[in-house]
Design a protein around this motif. Structure first.
Motif, PDB file in Angstrom:
ATOM      1  N   ASP A  43      16.842 -36.492 -25.657  1.00 45.25           N
ATOM      2  CA  ASP A  43      16.233 -35.195 -25.913  1.00 45.25           C
ATOM      3  C   ASP A  43      15.727 -34.639 -24.596  1.00 45.25           C
ATOM      4  O   ASP A  43      15.186 -35.383 -23.775  1.00 45.25           O
ATOM      5  CB  ASP A  43      15.041 -35.329 -26.867  1.00 45.25           C
ATOM      6  CG  ASP A  43      15.459 -35.801 -28.250  1.00 45.25           C
ATOM      7  OD1 ASP A  43      16.661 -35.779 -28.549  1.00 45.25           O
ATOM      8  OD2 ASP A  43      14.570 -36.187 -29.018  1.00 45.25           O
ATOM      9  N   SER A  45      13.850 -30.978 -22.847  1.00 47.96           N
ATOM     10  CA  SER A  45      13.364 -29.609 -23.011  1.00 47.96           C
ATOM     11  C   SER A  45      14.250 -28.682 -22.189  1.00 47.96           C
ATOM     12  O   SER A  45      14.925 -29.113 -21.245  1.00 47.96           O
ATOM     13  CB  SER A  45      11.908 -29.493 -22.547  1.00 47.96           C
ATOM     14  OG  SER A  45      11.828 -29.532 -21.143  1.00 47.96           O
ATOM     15  N   MET A  46      14.231 -27.418 -22.558  1.00 57.39           N
ATOM     16  CA  MET A  46      15.054 -26.459 -21.813  1.00 57.39           C
ATOM     17  C   MET A  46      14.556 -26.332 -20.375  1.00 57.39           C
ATOM     18  O   MET A  46      15.349 -26.138 -19.473  1.00 57.39           O
ATOM     19  CB  MET A  46      15.098 -25.126 -22.540  1.00 57.39           C
ATOM     20  CG  MET A  46      15.924 -25.240 -23.795  1.00 57.39           C
ATOM     21  SD  MET A  46      16.649 -23.719 -24.342  1.00 57.39           S
ATOM     22  CE  MET A  46      15.314 -23.062 -25.275  1.00 57.39           C
ATOM     23  N   SER A  61      18.831 -21.027 -21.871  1.00 59.65           N
ATOM     24  CA  SER A  61      18.570 -20.544 -23.222  1.00 59.65           C
ATOM     25  C   SER A  61      19.828 -19.925 -23.822  1.00 59.65           C
ATOM     26  O   SER A  61      20.174 -20.190 -24.986  1.00 59.65           O
ATOM     27  CB  SER A  61      17.425 -19.538 -23.187  1.00 59.65           C
ATOM     28  OG  SER A  61      17.031 -19.205 -24.474  1.00 59.65           O
ATOM     29  N   ALA A  64      22.299 -22.675 -24.522  1.00 61.95           N
ATOM     30  CA  ALA A  64      21.834 -23.435 -25.686  1.00 61.95           C
ATOM     31  C   ALA A  64      22.144 -22.672 -26.972  1.00 61.95           C
ATOM     32  O   ALA A  64      22.603 -23.270 -27.956  1.00 61.95           O
ATOM     33  CB  ALA A  64      20.345 -23.722 -25.569  1.00 61.95           C
ATOM     34  N   ASP A  65      21.915 -21.367 -26.972  1.00 64.38           N
ATOM     35  CA  ASP A  65      22.222 -20.550 -28.156  1.00 64.38           C
ATOM     36  C   ASP A  65      23.688 -20.687 -28.535  1.00 64.38           C
ATOM     37  O   ASP A  65      24.027 -20.840 -29.718  1.00 64.38           O
ATOM     38  CB  ASP A  65      21.907 -19.073 -27.899  1.00 64.38           C
ATOM     39  CG  ASP A  65      20.419 -18.773 -27.821  1.00 64.38           C
ATOM     40  OD1 ASP A  65      19.614 -19.621 -28.239  1.00 64.38           O
ATOM     41  OD2 ASP A  65      20.076 -17.675 -27.323  1.00 64.38           O
ATOM     42  N   VAL A  68      24.378 -24.229 -29.858  1.00 65.84           N
ATOM     43  CA  VAL A  68      23.804 -24.362 -31.202  1.00 65.84           C
ATOM     44  C   VAL A  68      24.730 -23.669 -32.210  1.00 65.84           C
ATOM     45  O   VAL A  68      25.047 -24.218 -33.267  1.00 65.84           O
ATOM     46  CB  VAL A  68      22.370 -23.788 -31.264  1.00 65.84           C
ATOM     47  CG1 VAL A  68      21.909 -23.621 -32.695  1.00 65.84           C
ATOM     48  CG2 VAL A  68      21.400 -24.681 -30.484  1.00 65.84           C
ATOM     49  N   GLN A  74      21.409 -29.135 -31.148  1.00 62.99           N
ATOM     50  CA  GLN A  74      20.358 -28.673 -32.053  1.00 62.99           C
ATOM     51  C   GLN A  74      19.042 -28.586 -31.297  1.00 62.99           C
ATOM     52  O   GLN A  74      18.818 -29.311 -30.343  1.00 62.99           O
ATOM     53  CB  GLN A  74      20.232 -29.603 -33.258  1.00 62.99           C
ATOM     54  CG  GLN A  74      19.949 -31.051 -32.915  1.00 62.99           C
ATOM     55  CD  GLN A  74      20.009 -31.944 -34.132  1.00 62.99           C
ATOM     56  OE1 GLN A  74      19.718 -31.509 -35.232  1.00 62.99           O
ATOM     57  NE2 GLN A  74      20.379 -33.196 -33.940  1.00 62.99           N
ATOM     58  N   ARG A  75      18.229 -27.631 -31.736  1.00 65.66           N
ATOM     59  CA  ARG A  75      16.874 -27.488 -31.199  1.00 65.66           C
ATOM     60  C   ARG A  75      15.924 -28.220 -32.144  1.00 65.66           C
ATOM     61  O   ARG A  75      15.979 -28.014 -33.350  1.00 65.66           O
ATOM     62  CB  ARG A  75      16.479 -26.026 -31.113  1.00 65.66           C
ATOM     63  CG  ARG A  75      17.104 -25.283 -29.978  1.00 65.66           C
ATOM     64  CD  ARG A  75      16.452 -23.891 -29.870  1.00 65.66           C
ATOM     65  NE  ARG A  75      16.888 -23.215 -28.690  1.00 65.66           N
ATOM     66  CZ  ARG A  75      17.911 -22.368 -28.640  1.00 65.66           C
ATOM     67  NH1 ARG A  75      18.588 -22.095 -29.735  1.00 65.66           N
ATOM     68  NH2 ARG A  75      18.236 -21.772 -27.514  1.00 65.66           N
ATOM     69  N   HIS A  78       9.384 -30.604 -29.956  1.00 60.15           N
ATOM     70  CA  HIS A  78       9.047 -31.578 -28.919  1.00 60.15           C
ATOM     71  C   HIS A  78       8.203 -32.672 -29.568  1.00 60.15           C
ATOM     72  O   HIS A  78       7.337 -32.378 -30.390  1.00 60.15           O
ATOM     73  CB  HIS A  78       8.269 -30.886 -27.792  1.00 60.15           C
ATOM     74  CG  HIS A  78       8.113 -31.725 -26.575  1.00 60.15           C
ATOM     75  ND1 HIS A  78       7.155 -32.694 -26.477  1.00 60.15           N
ATOM     76  CD2 HIS A  78       8.799 -31.733 -25.408  1.00 60.15           C
ATOM     77  CE1 HIS A  78       7.232 -33.277 -25.298  1.00 60.15           C
ATOM     78  NE2 HIS A  78       8.229 -32.717 -24.630  1.00 60.15           N
ATOM     79  N   ARG A  85      10.225 -26.980 -27.549  1.00 61.11           N
ATOM     80  CA  ARG A  85      11.392 -27.471 -28.278  1.00 61.11           C
ATOM     81  C   ARG A  85      12.219 -28.328 -27.326  1.00 61.11           C
ATOM     82  O   ARG A  85      12.167 -28.146 -26.118  1.00 61.11           O
ATOM     83  CB  ARG A  85      12.250 -26.314 -28.781  1.00 61.11           C
ATOM     84  CG  ARG A  85      11.508 -25.222 -29.514  1.00 61.11           C
ATOM     85  CD  ARG A  85      11.242 -25.474 -30.941  1.00 61.11           C
ATOM     86  NE  ARG A  85      12.450 -25.340 -31.733  1.00 61.11           N
ATOM     87  CZ  ARG A  85      12.547 -25.786 -32.966  1.00 61.11           C
ATOM     88  NH1 ARG A  85      11.541 -26.370 -33.534  1.00 61.11           N
ATOM     89  NH2 ARG A  85      13.641 -25.644 -33.655  1.00 61.11           N
ATOM     90  N   LEU A  87      16.293 -30.102 -26.827  1.00 52.72           N
ATOM     91  CA  LEU A  87      17.687 -30.005 -27.233  1.00 52.72           C
ATOM     92  C   LEU A  87      18.240 -31.413 -27.397  1.00 52.72           C
ATOM     93  O   LEU A  87      17.888 -32.322 -26.642  1.00 52.72           O
ATOM     94  CB  LEU A  87      18.503 -29.260 -26.174  1.00 52.72           C
ATOM     95  CG  LEU A  87      18.116 -27.812 -25.919  1.00 52.72           C
ATOM     96  CD1 LEU A  87      18.910 -27.256 -24.752  1.00 52.72           C
ATOM     97  CD2 LEU A  87      18.339 -26.970 -27.160  1.00 52.72           C
TER      98      LEU A  87
END
Length: 145
Positions: A43, A45-46, A61, A64-65, A68, A74-75, A78, A85, A87
């Motif tokens: 995992d 974080s962005m 971001s 990631a969109d 996803v 998936q988001r 944390h 959040r 990833l």
């Protein structure tokens, strides 16, 4: 000079074989790079991902969109900070990661080397990478003069 040419030639060969393996996916190079850094069972974080990739957080971001939306990432909340959040690769993303890895193992000339030769190459590349900051400093001095 011959050694430098051989290094550049080998690097080009590895890059071309890697590009061929990655072309079989529907992903752009930055998307694949992001999957590569995320890796299965990790995992991130962005913000951490942006720092690791040296990308602007807004680009991470956006990527990631897209990942996803494709069902590859998936988001999730944390684990210790509810405001953030992380990833994580989905099962489909994990599968694609391993498929890409298998393609790289099959195509890359690096994996045609013996285990001992791979270890020697790794050690030499790590040593060369250790000179990176000194080389960057030298380049800056040359450009500034």
């Amino acid at each position: 000079m011959r050694l430098l040419r051989l290094v550049v030639s080998a690097s080009d060969l590895v890059r071309r074989q890697t590009e061929l393996a990655l072309r079989q996916t529907e992903l752009t190079e930055p998307m694949i790079t992001m999957l590569w850094v995320l890796q299965p069972s990790s995992d991130m974080s962005m913000r951490e991902l942006a720092a690791k990739l040296n990308y602007d957080p807004s680009n991470v971001s956006l990527l990631a969109d897209r990942l996803v939306a494709m069902g590859l990432v998936q988001r999730l909340p944390h684990p210790t900070d509810g405001r953030r959040r992380v990833l994580r690769l989905t099962e489909r993303g994990d599968t694609l990661y391993h498929e890409i890895l298998a393609q790289l193992f099959e195509r890359s000339p690096i994996f045609k080397l013996s285990t001992e030769e791979q270890q020697q190459l790794r050690d030499l590349l790590v040593k060369i990478r250790s000179f990176e900051s000194a080389a960057d400093d030298h380049i800056r001095r040359v450009l500034d003069s």
